[in-house]
Design an enzyme around this catalytic site. Structure first.
Site, PDB file in Angstrom:
ATOM      1  N   CYS A  97      17.889  -0.335  19.696  1.00  0.00           N
ATOM      2  CA  CYS A  97      18.712  -0.946  18.645  1.00  0.00           C
ATOM      3  C   CYS A  97      18.099  -0.738  17.269  1.00  0.00           C
ATOM      4  O   CYS A  97      18.713  -1.091  16.251  1.00  0.00           O
ATOM      5  CB  CYS A  97      18.892  -2.437  18.909  1.00  0.00           C
ATOM      6  SG  CYS A  97      19.538  -2.776  20.547  1.00  0.00           S
ATOM      7  N   HIS A 346      27.445  -5.356  16.368  1.00  0.00           N
ATOM      8  CA  HIS A 346      26.173  -4.675  16.621  1.00  0.00           C
ATOM      9  C   HIS A 346      26.393  -3.368  17.396  1.00  0.00           C
ATOM     10  O   HIS A 346      26.121  -3.294  18.589  1.00  0.00           O
ATOM     11  CB  HIS A 346      25.252  -5.645  17.390  1.00  0.00           C
ATOM     12  CG  HIS A 346      23.884  -5.133  17.674  1.00  0.00           C
ATOM     13  ND1 HIS A 346      23.245  -4.185  16.899  1.00  0.00           N
ATOM     14  CD2 HIS A 346      23.001  -5.461  18.664  1.00  0.00           C
ATOM     15  CE1 HIS A 346      22.039  -3.945  17.402  1.00  0.00           C
ATOM     16  NE2 HIS A 346      21.866  -4.694  18.471  1.00  0.00           N
TER      17      HIS A 346
END
Ligand code: COA
Length: 398
Positions: A97, A346
């Site tokens: 991420c 996200h």
């Protein structure tokens, strides 16, 4: 050299600026493919910078798991091709991420090294074309396959362990953790690019569906499609072609163990503590000087760990600091004015670049209803997995 071996602008006398930004809407975007998303973000960024594609000398793209999410690899060449930039060096960067943050760092380093004057840093992920179970498998590639994923751990479960431990060690309450979600949804309401442009109440968060005790649906970031791109320029080029450059004054990265179980503490993100320390040293500022920050709230508890690691408050005090309103717009340290990962969404490889875009908008003074007054210095904090990678950047207006 800094403590972690990163050359900073004070040592080299060089400066790097963000001169253009481009973002797609975040959400479940059925009508747009992986390549549509990154092309849209790249074209917007080039147009915002007022340059020609031909001026771009190199590009870096953060993408965490395009093979599993979109059956596409060979991303560097793909992006160069669809952006009409075939011929230039083009590299995909992966750090789970934190892939976007790392792509930004690679682009910054390429200019600092004196190799290029104009470089693109992008991020892209198309996560919603696969069922949640497969998305979870792809995401767990960021954890330790043998010790965590194989044994059934998921990221909601790992962050739930951190939340429980924080509650036990420091008396943090589930209400305090939930206030992160309430605040970030309130900020996302004013962000037209956000996946969730609506507010939620404390009761909504506390009564949402259980995911991994004590974390509920509204403590989690969602699964998201989206892309982002920024154009970086050397000081010379930036001054030539841009009226409102935003300077990157620090780029730091640090790592920690891949598996949560190998850490001495479940409630301190050591990679972020190290990266923040290095970033503050590079920029010659301290936590008190930061006017706003975009931090990696993949789960609400992660925002508390982030503000503690960044030194906005003492270790363990994140719950109280949030409850006292210090992280709201107008507070001591506004955090996640964009809505954060919780409200904005996200798309994992994109997030680090999207954070840099919010920092740029705030420093340009064009963040609209979520503008922080007198914003002069901003920070972004992008994390991979449960904290095995952390990338911290600091920005200033002039
Ligand atoms: N916050 C708010 N609403 C959410 C949401 C979230 N995180 N995730 C899904 N929703 C909403 C959807 O919009 C949908 O609403 P609708 O019925 O009004 O259309 C509803 O909840 C059901 O969505 P669905 O996609 O079926 O949810 P899901 O159960 O498949 O997934 C999670 C929910 C929490 C499991 C998933 O969002 C998730 O895994 N999040 C964490 C992602 C992650 O780990 N990222 C990496 C971090 S390190």
């Amino acid at each position: 050299m800094s403590i972690l071996g990163i050359t900073n602008d004070k040592m080299t006398g060089k400066k790097v600026a963000i001169i253009g930004v481009g973002l797609t809407k975040f959400g479940e975007l059925w009508e747009k493919s992986y390549r549509d998303l990154i092309t849209e973000a790249g074209v917007k960024a080039i147009s915002d910078a007022g340059i020609d594609g031909i001026d771009v000398q190199e590009l870096f793209v953060g993408s965490m798991s395009p093979g599993l999410f979109a059956a596409q690899e060979h991303i560097g060449a793909l992006v160069a091709d669809y952006a009409g930039l075939t011929g230039i060096p083009a590299t995909r960067v992966e750090a789970a991420c934190a892939s976007g943050g790392l792509a930004l760092r690679q682009a910054y380093t390429s200019i600092m090294a004196g190799r290029n004057d104009i470089v693109v840093a992008g991020g892209v992920e198309k996560m919603t074309d696969v069922p949640t179970g497969l998305a979870m498998t792809a995401l767990m590639g960021a954890g330790d396959e043998e010790w965590e994923a194989f044994n059934g751990a998921t990221f909601p479960a790992l962050y739930a362990l951190m939340a429980r431990r924080h509650m036990m060690e420091y008396g943090t309450t589930i209400e305090q953790i939930s206030m992160v979600s309430v605040k970030n949804h309130a900020n996302a309401k004013h962000n037209e690019y956000a996946q969730f442009q609506f507010e939620v109440s404390l009761e909504d968060v506390l009564n949402s569906a259980k995911v991994a005790e004590p974390l509920r649906l509204l403590h989690c970031s969602p699964i998201t499609d989206g892309a982002a791109a920024v154009i970086l320029a050397s000081e010379k080029k930036a001054k030539e072609i841009c009226d409102n450059p935003v300077w990157i004054t620090a780029s730091a990265m640090a790592t920690d163990t891949l598996a949560l179980s190998d850490r001495k503490s479940l409630t301190q993100t050591n990679s972020a503590i190290l990266a923040a320390k290095d970033a503050y040293k590079q920029a010659g500022v301290g936590a008190k000087d930061i006017d706003f920050a975009e931090v990696h709230d993949c789960f609400a508890i992660a925002e508390l760990l982030a503000i503690e690691a960044l030194g906005f408050c003492k270790i363990g005090a994140g719950g109280k600091y949030t409850e006292d309103g210090h992280t709201k717009i107008g507070g001591e340290h506004p955090v996640n004015t964009s809505g954060g990962l919780k409200g904005k969404g996200h798309p994992v490889g994109t997030t680090g670049i999207a954070q840099a875009i919010e920092a740029t908008l705030q420093l340009r003074g064009t963040a609209g209803k979520r503008q922080v007054k007198d914003a002069n210095i901003g920070l972004t904090h992008n994390v991979g997995g449960s904290g095995a990678t952390a990338v911290v950047h600091i920005y200033r207006r002039d």
